[in-house]
Scaffold this active site. Structure first.
Site, mmCIF file in Angstrom:
data_model
loop_
_atom_site.group_PDB
_atom_site.id
_atom_site.type_symbol
_atom_site.label_atom_id
_atom_site.label_comp_id
_atom_site.label_asym_id
_atom_site.label_seq_id
_atom_site.Cartn_x
_atom_site.Cartn_y
_atom_site.Cartn_z
ATOM 1 N N LYS A 120 0.818 -1.214 0.000
ATOM 2 C CA LYS A 120 0.000 0.000 0.000
ATOM 3 C C LYS A 120 0.854 1.268 0.000
ATOM 4 C CE LYS A 120 -2.415 -1.165 3.699
ATOM 5 N NZ LYS A 120 -2.225 -2.616 3.835
ATOM 6 N N THR A 121 1.802 1.321 0.919
ATOM 7 C CA THR A 121 2.582 2.548 1.076
ATOM 8 C C THR A 121 3.396 2.859 -0.175
ATOM 9 O OG1 THR A 121 2.710 2.288 3.471
ATOM 10 C CG2 THR A 121 4.396 3.648 2.436
ATOM 11 N N GLU A 164 -3.720 5.913 1.698
ATOM 12 C CA GLU A 164 -3.830 4.490 1.969
ATOM 13 C C GLU A 164 -5.177 4.198 2.625
ATOM 14 O OE1 GLU A 164 -0.542 2.454 3.859
ATOM 15 O OE2 GLU A 164 0.773 4.112 3.305
#
Length: 478
Positions: A120-121, A164
């Protein structure tokens, strides 16, 4: 999703403001001119920046911190009986989960919400960089700092908002994104969802929350994401995919990963886009970049501009972050704590180590995950030459007899003299100094607070001096 805007929240106080997610939200609020305070016991590096932006930081938790506050924001990690939450309820203050407060900051923007068990990051950071490179000045909140930007949040002038979306506690179901990105779906957070089917059901619901005219981006190579895509399309959702699979809308081929980075050839809807270069190693990061590239293309960014941006991607702090070299030993830090990203990171570090040995210092994160995935985590750690295992970091959890770091260490498939359980934080630097040799690569791995260990290792190596590093490994002293 609440239609409250950030400005409707009044004076905001964040409980546990130092963590990367909460500090990002605090930065966003402060740059929007919203009076913001926070309480934090740990000395996180983000605190100084928040103070510089005008934030008030309290170094203890107490009722008086809430004087003059309208809204109190908390994360899932904060227990319900925390003194500041109890005080907020007693005073009738507005209480909001971090995701609710973040959703309020998104009102009026087209949001790109990035979800998935892993990646995600990095994917969020890449999308943000592409939009910035195209001159769109997006707002963003990221669970890590883009190394070049040096920030985990920004209040931009553009209409897009990149963030996110955390599935661990179902809070990603608070958003109604214009774009829903799902990098992958692996078994995790089963304490919340019960089983993989429950987790997949939640991702389908997340995708169903995209606003009219929005779309879903997901990975054609991931079995869980594939199953999700079938269900979302059946419900009428607009889904596009990326990956090496022949039917992917953005297809990768000729993928090459080395210590210098990742290269691949990309085709979009059958049209060749040319070679894509990502200056950080790891084939899994190349796959993340393809998801970001497809998202950017669907948002109207030219392929040339998006590929140019990827070629400048500096990486994300705590994602394969190089901390420094001391006494001929290179130190890296990596956020991975689930077996899939641990395996990917260890294989990439093997490429980086080249002829040197790979030593992993691992702090397991959460008892349930360490217990349920012990065999898989141990197998991934066994890809190293030596393993130093710390005790599980699991705030508020109870460790049953036979569980935790001791059991995980025993499960790692390395010779007994090449693995060790070190429960005390203070003993880890000395253990590393005793084991490393010039040319080795050491990685600190796991969720915070292990991110703080890399600097301590560098200091310990410097203090020990080259003549003493690895003294326990030297034949003349055996």
């Amino acid at each position: 999703m609440s239609q409250l805007t950030a400005e409707d929240l009044g004076t905001v106080h964040l409980v546990g403001v130092g963590g990367v997610g909460m500090s990002g939200l605090a930065r966003l609020l402060l740059t929007r001119g919203i009076p913001t305070s926070g309480s934090e016991l740990r000395e996180w590096p983000q605190l100084a920046a928040l103070k510089a932006l005008g934030g008030t930081i309290f170094r203890e938790h107490r009722p008086s911190n809430l004087d003059g506050v309208d809204t109190v924001v908390y994360s899932t990690a904060i227990p319900k009986d925390h003194i500041e939450l109890v005080t907020a309820r007693e005073r009738g203050l507005r209480l909001m989960h971090r995701s609710e407060a973040l959703a309020a900051t998104m009102v009026g923007r087209r949001s790109v919400a990035v979800a998935g068990t892993h990646g995600k990051t990095t994917t969020t950071s890449m999308i943000t960089l592409m939009l910035q490179h195209a001159g769109l000045d997006p707002s963003f909140v990221i669970g890590g700092e883009i190394s070049e930007v040096g920030s985990n949040a920004h209040h931009g002038s553009g209409e897009l908002f990149v963030a996110e979306a955390d599935e661990s506690d179902r809070s990603f179901l608070l958003y109604n994104p214009h774009v829903a990105v799902v990098t992958n779906i692996d078994a995790d957070h089963l304490n919340t969802y019960g089983d993989l089917q429950g987790l997949e059901d939640a991702f389908v619901e997340f995708c169903a929350r995209t606003e009219p005219g929005g779309f879903v981006v997901t990975c054609a190579d991931d079995p869980g994401a594939q199953r999700m895509a079938v269900r979302v399309r059946a419900a009428g959702g607009d889904v596009v995919t990326y990956g090496t699979a022949p039917d992917a809308d953005l297809r990768l081929s000729e993928v090459r990963s080395s210590a210098q980075g990742v290269r691949y050839v990309a085709h979009h809807d059958g049209v060749p886009l040319g070679e894509v270069y990502l200056p950080v190693p790891g084939a899994h990061l190349g796959l993340n970049s393809a998801g970001a590239l497809l998202t950017a293309l669907r948002l109207g960014i030219s392929a040339e501009s998006a590929i140019e941006a990827l070629a400048t991607f500096p990486g994300v702090r705590r994602r394969f972050e190089f901390k420094g070299t001391e006494a001929g030993v290179r130190i890296y830090d990596e956020y991975a704590y689930h077996p899939v990203p641990i395996d990917a990171a260890m294989r990439t570090l093997r490429e980086v180590a080249a002829g040197g040995r790979l030593i992993v210092v691992f702090q397991p994160y959460r008892m349930y995950r360490t217990r349920d995935f012990q065999a898989e985590i141990a197998a991934a750690l066994s890809l190293g030459d030596e393993a130093i295992i710390m005790e599980v970091f699991g705030p508020g959890e109870v460790r049953e007899p036979g569980e935790g770091g001791v059991a995980l260490t025993a499960a790692v498939d390395l010779p007994e003299d090449r693995k060790v359980f070190v429960p005390s934080w203070e003993d880890v630097p000395g253990e590393v100094v005793a084991r490393v040799q010039e040319g080795d690569v050491v990685v600190t791995m796991g969720a915070p607070p292990i991110s703080l260990m890399g600097d301590e290792l560098l200091a310990a190596l410097k203090d020990a001096g080259a003549g003493y590093v690895g003294r326990h490994n030297r034949p003349e002293e055996d």
